[in-house]
Scaffold this motif. Structure first.
Motif, short mmCIF file in Angstrom:
data_model
loop_
_atom_site.label_atom_id
_atom_site.label_comp_id
_atom_site.label_asym_id
_atom_site.label_seq_id
_atom_site.Cartn_x
_atom_site.Cartn_y
_atom_site.Cartn_z
N ASP A 89 0.83 -1.21 0.00
CA ASP A 89 0.00 0.00 0.00
C ASP A 89 0.86 1.26 0.00
O ASP A 89 0.59 2.22 -0.73
CB ASP A 89 -0.93 0.03 1.22
CG ASP A 89 -2.04 -1.01 1.14
OD1 ASP A 89 -2.29 -1.54 0.04
OD2 ASP A 89 -2.65 -1.28 2.18
N GLN A 90 1.89 1.26 0.84
CA GLN A 90 2.75 2.44 0.96
C GLN A 90 3.53 2.70 -0.34
O GLN A 90 3.69 3.85 -0.76
CB GLN A 90 3.69 2.31 2.15
CG GLN A 90 2.92 2.46 3.45
CD GLN A 90 3.51 1.67 4.60
OE1 GLN A 90 4.37 0.82 4.42
NE2 GLN A 90 3.03 1.95 5.80
N ASN A 93 1.10 4.10 -2.86
CA ASN A 93 0.87 5.53 -2.56
C ASN A 93 2.04 6.37 -3.07
O ASN A 93 1.85 7.44 -3.64
CB ASN A 93 0.71 5.75 -1.05
CG ASN A 93 -0.61 5.23 -0.52
OD1 ASN A 93 -1.55 5.00 -1.27
ND2 ASN A 93 -0.67 5.02 0.78
N GLU A 97 2.00 9.34 -5.91
CA GLU A 97 2.46 10.69 -5.58
C GLU A 97 3.60 11.12 -6.50
O GLU A 97 3.67 12.28 -6.90
CB GLU A 97 2.92 10.71 -4.11
CG GLU A 97 2.88 12.07 -3.47
CD GLU A 97 1.50 12.49 -2.98
OE1 GLU A 97 1.45 13.40 -2.16
OE2 GLU A 97 0.48 11.94 -3.43
N ASP A 113 6.03 13.33 1.20
CA ASP A 113 5.07 12.23 1.35
C ASP A 113 5.67 10.94 0.80
O ASP A 113 5.57 9.88 1.43
CB ASP A 113 3.78 12.53 0.56
CG ASP A 113 2.90 13.57 1.24
OD1 ASP A 113 3.16 13.90 2.42
OD2 ASP A 113 1.95 14.05 0.59
N TRP A 117 6.35 7.55 3.01
CA TRP A 117 5.74 6.25 2.72
C TRP A 117 6.79 5.16 2.45
O TRP A 117 6.64 4.04 2.90
CB TRP A 117 4.79 6.36 1.52
CG TRP A 117 3.45 6.90 1.87
CD1 TRP A 117 2.70 6.62 2.98
CD2 TRP A 117 2.68 7.83 1.11
NE1 TRP A 117 1.52 7.32 2.95
CE2 TRP A 117 1.48 8.07 1.80
CE3 TRP A 117 2.89 8.48 -0.11
CZ2 TRP A 117 0.49 8.92 1.33
CZ3 TRP A 117 1.91 9.33 -0.58
CH2 TRP A 117 0.73 9.55 0.14
#
Length: 171
Positions: A89-90, A93, A97, A113, A117
């Motif tokens: 998931d990270q 993400n 981004e 960000d 992550w």
């Protein structure tokens, strides 16, 4: 720009990572797409890390159903599968981004960000490995898990180094 220039760029960039050989071997096949672009290099490293985390997670699920494992091994495996799910998931993400990064006024916020992550993904991978540190663990299971997770962690560490390098170009 020839392919050799692109592979040289990857080799040079990878020399600043903790695992330069793995970095180069995992990214050199993407040289034509990366060219000499630090953003594309960081994105490719994230992609490789994510793909490896996904396949490792699937392997861990299979491994967790191995007959004859002790309850604490099964428990550690389940925890690890959860940690890897978080990692995936990270990393997803982070990739989303990275696509938003244009170099405008919000660059610092977005890259921060991404760095957060990817760092969190690395922490999850370490936490997974910690579950297999005990002397009560089956040697074969422990070795298989640690080898797989270390590979993901090393790829993630390299991705973070390349992201940090890309970020420093905009500082």
């Amino acid at each position: 720009m020839g392919g050799s220039t692109s592979t040289e760029f990857i080799k040079t960039s990878c020399s600043a990572t903790t695992y330069p050989t793995l970095c180069y071997s995992s990214l050199s096949s993407h040289a034509s797409a990366i060219k000499q672009n630090p953003k594309l290099l960081a994105s490719a490293a994230l992609t490789v890390s994510l793909k490896t985390a996904v396949s490792t997670s699937a392997d861990m699920v299979k491994l967790s159903h191995t007959a004859g494992m002790m309850p604490r091994e099964v428990s550690a495996m389940q925890d690890c599968v959860e940690e890897l799910s978080d990692t995936v998931d990270q990393l997803r993400n982070s990739m989303a981004e990275m696509k938003q990064l244009k170099g405008g006024s919000n660059f610092a916020l977005l890259i921060n960000d991404v760095q957060t992550w990817v760092s969190a993904a690395l922490t999850d991978e370490d936490t997974c490995m910690d579950g297999f540190d005990g002397k009560f663990m089956n040697g074969g299971v422990k070795t298989a898990v640690r080898g797989n997770i270390l590979n993901v962690a090393h790829l993630t560490s390299n991705a973070l180094a390349l992201i940090n390098n890309y970020a420093s170009l905009h500082a």
